[in-house]
Scaffold this motif. Structure first.
Motif, short mmCIF file in Angstrom:
data_model
loop_
_atom_site.label_atom_id
_atom_site.label_comp_id
_atom_site.label_asym_id
_atom_site.label_seq_id
_atom_site.Cartn_x
_atom_site.Cartn_y
_atom_site.Cartn_z
N HIS A 31 8.11 11.20 -22.63
CA HIS A 31 6.80 10.75 -22.15
C HIS A 31 5.76 11.84 -22.33
O HIS A 31 6.07 12.99 -22.66
CB HIS A 31 6.89 10.35 -20.68
N ALA A 32 4.52 11.47 -22.08
CA ALA A 32 3.41 12.42 -22.16
C ALA A 32 3.38 13.32 -20.94
O ALA A 32 4.13 13.13 -19.97
CB ALA A 32 2.09 11.66 -22.29
N LYS A 33 2.47 14.28 -20.98
CA LYS A 33 2.24 15.16 -19.84
C LYS A 33 0.77 15.54 -19.81
O LYS A 33 0.07 15.45 -20.81
CB LYS A 33 3.11 16.43 -19.95
N LEU A 51 2.05 17.70 -15.07
CA LEU A 51 2.47 16.44 -14.45
C LEU A 51 3.02 15.50 -15.52
O LEU A 51 2.45 15.39 -16.61
CB LEU A 51 1.28 15.75 -13.77
N PRO A 52 4.12 14.79 -15.23
CA PRO A 52 4.63 13.81 -16.19
C PRO A 52 3.74 12.57 -16.21
O PRO A 52 3.19 12.18 -15.18
CB PRO A 52 6.02 13.48 -15.64
N VAL A 53 3.58 11.98 -17.38
CA VAL A 53 2.80 10.75 -17.52
C VAL A 53 3.75 9.69 -18.09
O VAL A 53 3.84 9.50 -19.30
CB VAL A 53 1.58 10.95 -18.44
N HIS A 54 4.46 9.02 -17.20
CA HIS A 54 5.49 8.07 -17.63
C HIS A 54 4.89 6.84 -18.29
O HIS A 54 5.58 6.16 -19.07
CB HIS A 54 6.35 7.67 -16.44
N ASP A 175 10.98 14.45 -14.86
CA ASP A 175 10.58 13.30 -14.04
C ASP A 175 9.63 13.71 -12.91
O ASP A 175 9.11 12.85 -12.19
CB ASP A 175 11.81 12.63 -13.42
N THR A 176 9.41 15.01 -12.74
CA THR A 176 8.63 15.51 -11.61
C THR A 176 7.59 16.52 -12.10
O THR A 176 7.65 17.00 -13.24
CB THR A 176 9.55 16.23 -10.61
N PRO A 177 6.61 16.87 -11.24
CA PRO A 177 5.71 17.96 -11.59
C PRO A 177 6.49 19.24 -11.91
O PRO A 177 7.56 19.48 -11.35
CB PRO A 177 4.86 18.13 -10.33
N ARG A 186 10.37 25.11 -13.26
CA ARG A 186 11.10 24.59 -12.10
C ARG A 186 10.37 23.36 -11.57
O ARG A 186 9.17 23.18 -11.77
CB ARG A 186 11.23 25.65 -11.00
N GLU A 187 11.12 22.51 -10.89
CA GLU A 187 10.54 21.34 -10.26
C GLU A 187 9.62 21.77 -9.14
O GLU A 187 9.92 22.69 -8.39
CB GLU A 187 11.67 20.45 -9.72
N LEU A 188 8.48 21.08 -9.03
CA LEU A 188 7.49 21.43 -8.02
C LEU A 188 7.38 20.31 -7.00
O LEU A 188 7.06 19.17 -7.35
CB LEU A 188 6.14 21.66 -8.68
#
Length: 333
Positions: A31-33, A51-54, A175-177, A186-188
Motif C-alpha cells: 500500500h501507499a504511505k 502513516l500507512p494508506v491502505h 499496518d500501523t504508523p 518501529r511501530e508507533l
C-alpha cells in the motif's frame, strides 16, 4: 536493459524443508504511505513518522509460464529484457528476488494491478517492489521474512532513487504508523481520532532536486538550516504524544508549523502553499506538504469525517487533482 543492480545476496542456500511447493500463481499486495512529519530532516539523521494508506494499494500476480520473464503493467507489457528504463526498478525486484531464492531467471509473468500515483511522495516505487518481491518469492514456494523483503525493496529503490533512506520500504508493508530514524523502524502507538485528507497537486514531486537543494542550502547557511532541521525534529518528537493522546489540535498546529519550516528550506511551491492555505481556511487543524516536495501531495488534518469532506472539496476547488481520506481505523495502533 540498463540500470539493474548487481546481486543483493548470493543465490539462496535455504534448506529444502523451508521451501514449499511452487504454485501456478501467486499474489502479494502493498500500500501507499504518507509522511506525517520529518521529511528532509530524516535525510540528516532526524526521525520521521509515516502513516500507512491502505486505501491506495496494488497487487502483484506472478504466473508460471514456459517463456522468458515477462512484465505486464500500465506502462509496458512484454519481456523484461526489452522493458523501458522507467521500469528498471520493478525489473530489479523481479531479478533480485529470483536470484535470492535460487530460481532461474525465466518462466514467470508478473502483472501489476492497481495504481498508486507515481512521484507524489506516496511510496509508489517501494510498494511496487514490495508486492513484486513477495509474489515472486511465493511463486517459487518461498515466504520472505521481513529482513529479506526489506533488502529486496531497497535494491529496487536504489535503482529508482539512488540512496533511499529505507522509510518507504518499511512503511508500505506496515499496518500501523511507523517511527523511522537512522535506518531503524518501529511501530508507533496511536489513538488519533481525526481524519487526514491527502490532496494531489497533479504535479510530480522532485525529490532528488529538493534533497540536493536542502544540502546546498545547508552548505551555504549551516547554522540557519541546522536550526530549521532541529525545529522539525522537535515537532516530530512531540507528535508522538499527540498521536498517543489523540491531541488533534496540537498535532495540526505542528503540521502547519513544519510546512512553514519546509518552505524555508525551499521545498514547497505555490501549488502546495495554495492547497495548504485552502485546507486551513476550510477548517483544517493543520496542513503541510508530504514527501519530497516541489510537487506531489498535501496532507491536512480534520477534526471529523464531515470536516474532512469540506476540506477535501475546498482543496479540489483550489487546484487539487484528486483527494483521498485516511480514517482513524487506518492510523490507530
Amino acid at each position: 536493459m540498463a540500470g539493474v543492480t548487481g546481486r543483493v545476496w548470493e543465490p539462496s542456500t535455504r534448506p529444502a524443508s523451508t521451501i514449499g511447493a511452487a504454485p501456478a500463481e501467486a499474489t502479494a499486495t502493498a500500500h501507499a504511505k504518507v509522511i506525517l512529519l520529518g521529511e528532509h530532516a530524516v535525510v540528516h539523521g532526524a526521525p520521521a513518522i509515516a502513516l500507512p494508506v491502505h486505501g491506495l494499494a496494488l497487487t502483484a500476480t506472478v504466473t508460471r509460464t514456459d517463456r522468458p520473464l515477462w512484465i505486464d503493467s500500465v506502462l509496458y507489457r512484454g519481456p523484461i529484457a526489452a522493458a523501458p528504463e522507467l521500469l528498471a526498478a520493478p525489473v530489479t525486484a523481479i531479478v533480485e528476488t529470483l536470484r535470492h531464492v535460487g530460481a532461474p531467471a525465466t518462466g514467470r509473468a508478473v502483472r501489476i494491478d492497481g495504481e498508486i500515483p507515481a512521484e507524489r511522495g506516496l511510496g509508489s516505487s517501494a510498494a511496487v517492489a514490495a508486492a513484486i518481491a513477495a509474489a515472486v518469492a511465493r511463486s517459487c514456494g518461498v515466504e520472505l521474512d521481513a529482513a529479506e523483503r526489506f533488502a529486496l525493496i531497497q535494491a529496487a529503490e536504489r535503482v529508482a532513487h539512488g540512496t533511499p533512506s529505507g522509510l518507504d520500504a518499511r512503511s508500505v508493508v506496515s499496518d500501523t504508523p511507523v517511527w523511522f530514524q537512522a535506518g531503524q523502524a518501529r511501530e508507533l502507538p496511536s489513538a488519533l481520532g481525526g481524519v487526514f485528507v491527502i490532496a494531489d497537486t497533479g504535479l510530480r514531486g522532485r525529490t532528488r532536486e529538493a534533497v540536493a537543494g536542502v544540502a546546498a542550502l545547508k552548505a551555504a547557511e549551516p547554522d540557519r538550516v541546522a536550526g530549521i532541521l532541529s525545529r522539525i525534529q522537535e515537532c516530530t518528537q512531540a507528535a508522538v504524544d499527540d498521536l498517543a493522546g489523540d491531541d488533534r489540535a496540537a498535532l495540526g498546529a505542528r503540521m502547519s508549523q513544519v510546512h512553514a519550516l519546509l518552505r524555508e528550506l525551499t521545498v514547497s511551491n505555490p501549488h502546495l502553499d495554495r492547497l495548504v492555505a485552502s485546507a486551513e481556511a476550510a477548517g483544517a487543524l493543520g496542513a503541510k506538504l508530504t514527501g519530497g516536495g516541489r510537487g506531489g501531495c498535501v496532507l491536512a488534518l480534520a477534526e471529523t469525517a464531515q470536516n474532512a469532506e469540506t476540506i477535501a472539496a475546498a482543496m479540489r476547488e483550489n487546484g487539487a487533482e484528486r483527494t483521498w481520506m485516511l480514517r482513524p481505523e487506518e492510523t490507530t495502533a
